[in-house]
Design a protein around this motif. Structure first.
Motif, PDB file in Angstrom:
ATOM      1  N   UNK A  11       0.848  -1.194   0.000  1.00 48.45           N
ATOM      2  CA  UNK A  11       0.000   0.000   0.000  1.00 48.45           C
ATOM      3  C   UNK A  11       0.881   1.240   0.000  1.00 48.45           C
ATOM      4  N   UNK A  12       1.906   1.239   0.828  1.00 49.56           N
ATOM      5  CA  UNK A  12       2.830   2.369   0.918  1.00 49.56           C
ATOM      6  C   UNK A  12       3.525   2.612  -0.417  1.00 49.56           C
ATOM      7  N   UNK A  13       3.960   1.535  -1.084  1.00 54.15           N
ATOM      8  CA  UNK A  13       4.751   1.662  -2.303  1.00 54.15           C
ATOM      9  C   UNK A  13       3.910   1.872  -3.558  1.00 54.15           C
ATOM     10  N   UNK A  14       2.750   1.218  -3.617  1.00 53.58           N
ATOM     11  CA  UNK A  14       1.976   1.210  -4.858  1.00 53.58           C
ATOM     12  C   UNK A  14       0.654   1.965  -4.779  1.00 53.58           C
ATOM     13  N   UNK A  15       0.045   1.990  -3.592  1.00 51.29           N
ATOM     14  CA  UNK A  15      -1.270   2.627  -3.444  1.00 51.29           C
ATOM     15  C   UNK A  15      -1.281   3.568  -2.234  1.00 51.29           C
ATOM     16  N   UNK A  16      -0.379   4.554  -2.211  1.00 56.25           N
ATOM     17  CA  UNK A  16      -0.337   5.459  -1.046  1.00 56.25           C
ATOM     18  C   UNK A  16      -1.648   6.204  -0.825  1.00 56.25           C
ATOM     19  N   UNK A  17      -2.433   6.380  -1.897  1.00 58.93           N
ATOM     20  CA  UNK A  17      -3.719   7.061  -1.764  1.00 58.93           C
ATOM     21  C   UNK A  17      -4.662   6.297  -0.840  1.00 58.93           C
ATOM     22  N   UNK A  18      -4.483   4.976  -0.734  1.00 59.72           N
ATOM     23  CA  UNK A  18      -5.294   4.171   0.181  1.00 59.72           C
ATOM     24  C   UNK A  18      -4.930   4.497   1.630  1.00 59.72           C
ATOM     25  N   UNK A  21      -6.382   7.920   2.414  1.00 60.29           N
ATOM     26  CA  UNK A  21      -7.831   7.830   2.605  1.00 60.29           C
ATOM     27  C   UNK A  21      -8.177   7.217   3.956  1.00 60.29           C
ATOM     28  N   UNK A  22      -7.394   6.234   4.386  1.00 61.04           N
ATOM     29  CA  UNK A  22      -7.630   5.607   5.697  1.00 61.04           C
ATOM     30  C   UNK A  22      -7.461   6.621   6.816  1.00 61.04           C
ATOM     31  N   UNK A  23      -6.385   7.399   6.729  1.00 60.41           N
ATOM     32  CA  UNK A  23      -6.138   8.427   7.754  1.00 60.41           C
ATOM     33  C   UNK A  23      -7.265   9.465   7.762  1.00 60.41           C
ATOM     34  N   UNK A  24      -7.661   9.933   6.590  1.00 59.93           N
ATOM     35  CA  UNK A  24      -8.729  10.935   6.509  1.00 59.93           C
ATOM     36  C   UNK A  24     -10.043  10.398   7.071  1.00 59.93           C
ATOM     37  N   UNK A  25     -10.344   9.149   6.742  1.00 57.88           N
ATOM     38  CA  UNK A  25     -11.596   8.559   7.213  1.00 57.88           C
ATOM     39  C   UNK A  25     -11.610   8.429   8.730  1.00 57.88           C
ATOM     40  N   UNK A  26     -10.539   7.909   9.287  1.00 57.40           N
ATOM     41  CA  UNK A  26     -10.487   7.707  10.736  1.00 57.40           C
ATOM     42  C   UNK A  26     -10.534   9.031  11.495  1.00 57.40           C
ATOM     43  N   UNK A  27      -9.791  10.033  11.023  1.00 59.00           N
ATOM     44  CA  UNK A  27      -9.797  11.331  11.715  1.00 59.00           C
ATOM     45  C   UNK A  27     -11.132  12.039  11.549  1.00 59.00           C
ATOM     46  N   UNK A  74      -5.440  -1.172  10.035  1.00 57.27           N
ATOM     47  CA  UNK A  74      -4.763  -1.276   8.740  1.00 57.27           C
ATOM     48  C   UNK A  74      -5.769  -1.433   7.608  1.00 57.27           C
ATOM     49  N   UNK A  75      -5.482  -0.834   6.437  1.00 53.34           N
ATOM     50  CA  UNK A  75      -6.353  -1.021   5.271  1.00 53.34           C
ATOM     51  C   UNK A  75      -5.942  -2.254   4.476  1.00 53.34           C
ATOM     52  N   UNK A 239     -11.343   4.090   0.103  1.00 46.85           N
ATOM     53  CA  UNK A 239     -11.379   5.280  -0.742  1.00 46.85           C
ATOM     54  C   UNK A 239     -12.822   5.705  -1.020  1.00 46.85           C
ATOM     55  N   UNK A 240     -13.710   4.750  -1.114  1.00 45.00           N
ATOM     56  CA  UNK A 240     -15.130   5.078  -1.293  1.00 45.00           C
ATOM     57  C   UNK A 240     -15.696   5.667  -0.009  1.00 45.00           C
ATOM     58  N   UNK A 241     -15.365   5.051   1.115  1.00 49.63           N
ATOM     59  CA  UNK A 241     -15.893   5.523   2.407  1.00 49.63           C
ATOM     60  C   UNK A 241     -15.371   6.917   2.749  1.00 49.63           C
ATOM     61  N   UNK A 242     -14.218   7.285   2.168  1.00 45.98           N
ATOM     62  CA  UNK A 242     -13.629   8.596   2.437  1.00 45.98           C
ATOM     63  C   UNK A 242     -13.868   9.572   1.290  1.00 45.98           C
ATOM     64  N   UNK A 243     -14.613   9.171   0.270  1.00 47.06           N
ATOM     65  CA  UNK A 243     -14.828  10.013  -0.904  1.00 47.06           C
ATOM     66  C   UNK A 243     -15.475  11.336  -0.516  1.00 47.06           C
ATOM     67  N   UNK A 244     -14.829  12.434  -0.915  1.00 47.68           N
ATOM     68  CA  UNK A 244     -15.365  13.749  -0.629  1.00 47.68           C
ATOM     69  C   UNK A 244     -14.834  14.402   0.629  1.00 47.68           C
TER      70      UNK A 244
END
Length: 245
Positions: A11-18, A21-27, A74-75, A239-244
């Motif tokens: 996730x860190x290397x290939x999908x950092x956007x995930x 999004x996890x951090x944004x959703x949790x906060x 973890x995502x 990413x869907x749960x954090x969309x917007x």
């Protein structure tokens, strides 16, 4: 409560956007989230390849890095399941391995611990839900379809809170996509065929996107889809749960 955010290697290397999004959703849910900068791999690739001595040392280090948190989130259903189920055996005789008792996949954590009544997300698209093997068999994110038990799906429960979304499920909804970590390396032809069959079932639902809790499964199917020019997109459920946001 203090949340330690664990972002797996791929996730860190290939999908950092995930991870973002996890951090944004949790906060956004009012949680106190920290990301230990010195975190490392959970050790799953080494253990799966037969190098358990290397994985054991990583399990020890992992436990130290996340010792001060109430939960580790973890995502990744795959990495979460590895820490939860296999770290205690790898660390046997070394320490108690407390992290294995407090790590949760982000879907599991939000569904079972946070229990929000609503989310702020909007995703006006048709999505087909991919139930990854680790999520179904080891974490209980959804019920195994072959068992005579009440059916449930925590991924879908959360997606239903997203405005504008249309949710579908494929035939054979929890059959493996063929990734399986080392399996895709050791048996590439079988792995590819399984992925092709899975993608076809997802696409038969009329979905625009395939979503799920594991970037590894999505990556496997995405690679096949791109190579074969299949008109389907992929997105991690967080990413869907954090969309917007």
């Amino acid at each position: 409560m203090k949340i330690g955010l664990f972002i797996p290697c791929y996730v860190d290397a290939l999908y950092p956007e995930v991870g973002v999004a996890t951090y944004k959703l949790l906060t956004s849910l009012g949680l106190d989230v920290a990301y230990p900068l010195d975190q490392t791999c959970c050790g799953q690739p080494m253990a799966n390849a037969g190098f358990e001595n290397m994985a054991g040392k990583i399990a020890d280090s992992f436990d130290e890095k996340f010792a001060g948190f109430d939960y580790v989130v973890a995502p990744s259903a795959s990495c979460t399941a590895f820490v939860k189920l296999y770290h205690p055996r790898l660390a046997k005789g070394h320490h108690e391995c407390l992290t294995s008792k407090k790590i949760m996949d982000v879907v599991e954590f939000i569904h079972d611990v946070v229990k929000p009544s609503s989310l702020k997300a909007r995703f006006p698209h048709v999505v087909s839900v991919h139930n990854s093997c680790h999520g179904v068999r080891e974490l209980g994110l959804s019920s195994p379809s072959e068992r005579n038990v009440p059916q449930f799906n925590k991924i879908i429960d959360l997606l239903r809170m997203v405005d504008g979304i249309t949710i579908r499920e494929p035939e054979r909804k929890d059959e493996c996509c063929g990734f399986g970590g080392m399996f895709s390396v050791e048996e590439p032809d079988v792995s590819t065929r399984m992925g092709e069959d899975k993608i076809a079932r997802h696409m038969a639902t009329g979905a625009e996107y395939i979503t799920g809790p594991d970037s590894s499964c999505l990556m496997h199917m995405q690679g096949i889809a791109r190579k074969e020019n299949k008109p389907i997109k992929f997105i991690h459920v967080v990413q869907i749960l954090a969309a917007g946001l």
